[in-house]
Design an enzyme around this catalytic site. Structure first.
Site, mmCIF file in Angstrom:
data_model
loop_
_atom_site.group_PDB
_atom_site.id
_atom_site.type_symbol
_atom_site.label_atom_id
_atom_site.label_comp_id
_atom_site.label_asym_id
_atom_site.label_seq_id
_atom_site.Cartn_x
_atom_site.Cartn_y
_atom_site.Cartn_z
ATOM 1 N N GLU A 41 -27.854 40.406 36.485
ATOM 2 C CA GLU A 41 -28.867 40.050 37.480
ATOM 3 C C GLU A 41 -28.981 41.180 38.504
ATOM 4 O OE1 GLU A 41 -29.946 36.165 40.210
ATOM 5 O OE2 GLU A 41 -27.843 36.754 40.069
ATOM 6 N N LYS A 114 -35.893 32.394 37.011
ATOM 7 C CA LYS A 114 -34.746 31.637 37.524
ATOM 8 C C LYS A 114 -35.193 30.343 38.200
ATOM 9 C CE LYS A 114 -30.576 32.421 40.341
ATOM 10 N NZ LYS A 114 -29.885 33.429 41.190
ATOM 11 N N CYS A 154 -27.336 33.271 36.690
ATOM 12 C CA CYS A 154 -26.415 33.116 37.820
ATOM 13 C C CYS A 154 -26.243 31.669 38.284
ATOM 14 C CB CYS A 154 -26.869 34.027 38.962
ATOM 15 S SG CYS A 154 -25.570 34.398 40.185
#
Length: 265
Positions: A41, A114, A154
């Site tokens: 990321e 995301k 993440c």
């Protein structure tokens, strides 16, 4: 079997430098026989301010970061899962934090934005991604010769319902920039849990070190097998981890402990 590799970086606030590092590490991983490569990321930029990523955000479909990923996939003849790059958002002052996947011909196959945006505050340490990022909405997977691959980023790691929604996968990838504080406490536990409960491989690619903006990331990029065993791990600093996606082992585990078939909800 397919060999996969996770690239670990300690990205700076200079895009050109980070692209050079990513190129060097991707070439090295492909040279060791990996056919699917995962970047972390925020690999293009860990800005001095959260808003720095707005200056390099690209429109979907064009721009130096996207061209770089496509060219690397095409020249190395590998799958590249491009960590995350900032893409322009319809919301003013914000970007999409997006994973783009390129096939060995350099063609973009899927995009994942995301969904879960990180927020954390403890003492002097504070993060709030929603200030500069627009949340995604769509669960995303794609098919390879090694089976279905599920995409997450993440903070998504803390939400097991996302991974269930992917359906049965051979591999789940987690590009990340976990903070040192949360990573030390939860990173390995959560990654191994996702591998065990979904009976699949998990490949996690992290930022791993002290950045120029003062942030320290946890690193510990790793490959975990469907039994929850850590196959390979890199604690800190730039480099890579790699290993094989063994379809026979995956099927053996699912046959001996058919938990996915026992689901009730």
């Amino acid at each position: 079997m397919m060999k996969v590799a996770a690239i670990q970086m300690v990205s700076s606030n200079v895009l050109a430098d980070n692209m050079a590092t990513a190129k060097r590490l991707l070439i090295a991983a492909a040279g060791e026989g990996a056919g699917l490569l995962l970047l972390p990321e925020y690999w293009p930029l860990m800005g001095l301010q959260d808003t720095d990523k707005l200056a390099i955000a690209e429109p979907a479909g064009s721009g130096p970061m996207q061209e770089f990923l496509a060219e690397m996939a095409r020249s190395l003849k590998v799958w590249i899962i491009g960590g995350t790059i900032p893409l322009q958002s319809a919301e003013a002052g914000k970007v999409m934090n997006s994973t783009l996947v390129f096939d060995p011909q350099g063609v973009q196959r899927v995009r994942y934005d995301k969904i879960h945006l990180f927020g954390f505050s403890k003492g002097e340490e504070s993060y709030e991604e929603a200030r500069t990022i627009t949340a995604g909405e769509q669960v995303t997977t794609f098919e390879t010769d090694a089976g279905r691959v599920g995409l997450s980023i993440c903070y998504d790691l803390r939400f097991p319902e996302l991974f269930r929604a992917m359906g049965p996968c051979s591999l789940i990838v987690v590009p990340a920039a976990f903070t040192y504080t949360t990573g030390q406490a939860h990173w390995e536990i959560l990654l191994r849990a996702r591998a065990i409960e979904n009976q699949c491989y998990v490949l996690a690619s992290g930022q791993g070190g002290k950045h120029l903006n003062g942030r320290r990331t946890w690193g510990h990029s790793m490959l975990i097998d469907p039994w929850g065993k850590i196959v390979a791990e890199l604690p800190e600093g730039e480099g890579m981890v790699s290993g094989e996606i063994d379809a026979e082992l995956l099927q053996q585990i699912r046959a001996s402990l058919p938990a996915l078939q026992h689901r009730k909800l």
